[in-house]
Write an enzyme that holds these catalytic residues in place. Structure first.
Site, PDB file in Angstrom:
ATOM      1  N   LYS A 124       2.228   3.346   4.392  1.00  0.00           N
ATOM      2  CA  LYS A 124       1.141   4.304   4.189  1.00  0.00           C
ATOM      3  C   LYS A 124       0.241   3.878   3.039  1.00  0.00           C
ATOM      4  CE  LYS A 124       1.468   7.393   1.425  1.00  0.00           C
ATOM      5  NZ  LYS A 124       1.000   7.594   0.018  1.00  0.00           N
ATOM      6  N   THR A 128      -1.223   8.870  -3.455  1.00  0.00           N
ATOM      7  CA  THR A 128      -1.758   7.512  -3.338  1.00  0.00           C
ATOM      8  C   THR A 128      -2.622   7.476  -2.088  1.00  0.00           C
ATOM      9  OG1 THR A 128       0.217   6.606  -4.399  1.00  0.00           O
ATOM     10  CG2 THR A 128      -1.185   5.066  -3.201  1.00  0.00           C
ATOM     11  N   LYS A 172      -3.865   2.695  -9.221  1.00  0.00           N
ATOM     12  CA  LYS A 172      -2.609   2.809  -8.481  1.00  0.00           C
ATOM     13  C   LYS A 172      -2.614   1.874  -7.272  1.00  0.00           C
ATOM     14  CE  LYS A 172       1.353   4.323  -7.015  1.00  0.00           C
ATOM     15  NZ  LYS A 172       1.616   5.726  -6.633  1.00  0.00           N
TER      16      LYS A 172
END
Length: 302
Positions: free
Chosen positions: A239, A96, A171
């Site tokens: 993150k 990701t 995503k």
């Protein structure tokens, strides 16, 4: 059967690589810390000392790494995946990260005679273990078809969303919504607790309303302190939010809600909650409220 390589044996990567190995694919693995590979090696996987060695031994190479910097290092660093002859290889990048990072990487992969799919997944460790992930794919149709036999081992559904970068963008869209929900949930439950509502009652009402997403029910044991299992940790959400906010900025889209969620998860990480499940952000914000409230409130008698 094509030879597979797999780099990135964190919580998700170990499970996914294990499924590919159990399905009979010849598998070579690499991780910064070899200890995380030991169970896979005992089951028949081969170890590579460097990413370049993975490229040399594999036809398809899966990577699922921590962040943009890790991806750039594994692909482009010394002894990286692209430091050796990569012609004919198909790289399947499942991290990701920022969409701009994928697009830049795709150009470098193409220059070396190889191909790249971005194929991040939606789901955590439990669906990964059962091969029930949602695989979000960006790239050329012919490359998706080539990867499909392996991807079927990992996911209940493989969604080809468009060209390179489309899977990564999708995503980020999904995880931005999820992270913002958890930030808002933490705030709202903290307000309720400050006025004397107990978390069990509030969750019961949430789950019987149209407000709650389906995933909230599975997280209720964690919210009530009944389990310490980690599916997706606080640091990981932080993150991902960094990538989401940066990608929103790249696209010229204001993201004040995601930025606020990022502030919560960053603060929770700094406060020592980083390795706990994302549901711990609720506990973190409740603790902050208890420490900083200027007034003690008591609700009236029923």
């Amino acid at each position: 059967m094509e030879r597979l390589g797999f780099i990135g044996l964190g919580r998700m990567g170990r499970v996914m690589a294990g499924r590919l190995l159990a399905a009979g694919f010849p598998l070579t693995v690499h991780n910064r810390t070899r200890a995380r590979a030991e169970a896979l090696l005992a089951d028949g996987a081969a170890w590579a000392e460097t990413p370049a060695e993975v490229t040399a031994r594999s036809d398809l190479v899966f990577t699922i790494l921590t962040d943009d910097h890790a991806v750039e290092t594994v692909y482009c660093g010394r002894d990286g995946l692209l430091s050796t002859d990569a012609s004919g290889r198909l790289f399947i990048e499942m991290s990701t990260i920022r969409t701009s990072t994928i697009l830049s990487l795709a150009g470098m992969v193409d220059q070396r005679g190889a191909r790249l799919l971005d194929a991040p997944v939606s789901g955590t460790v439990a669906p990964a273990r059962e091969g029930q992930l949602l695989v979000l794919v960006g790239g050329r149709t012919s490359d998706v078809d080539r990867a499909r036999p392996a991807l079927r081992v990992l996911g209940r559904r493989i969604i080809h969303l468009g060209g390179q970068g489309a899977g990564t963008t999708m995503k980020l869209v999904l995880n931005m919504t999820m992270a913002c929900f958890w930030g808002a949930l933490a705030e709202s439950l903290a307000v309720g607790q400050q006025f004397g509502l107990n978390i069990e009652t509030m969750l019961d009402v949430y789950l019987d309303s149209a407000v709650a997403p389906p995933a909230l029910r599975s997280k209720t044991p964690a919210l009530l302190g009944e389990t310490s299992e980690v599916a997706f940790d606080v640091t990981g959400v932080r993150k991902d939010l960094l990538a989401m906010v940066a990608t929103a900025q790249d696209a010229g889209v204001p993201a004040p809600v995601a930025s606020a969620a990022l502030a919560h998860f960053a603060a929770a990480t700094a406060a020592g909650y980083g390795e706990r499940d994302l549901a711990a952000v609720v506990e973190y914000l409740a603790e902050v409220a208890r420490r900083t409230a200027r007034t003690a409130f008591t609700l009236g008698e029923p």
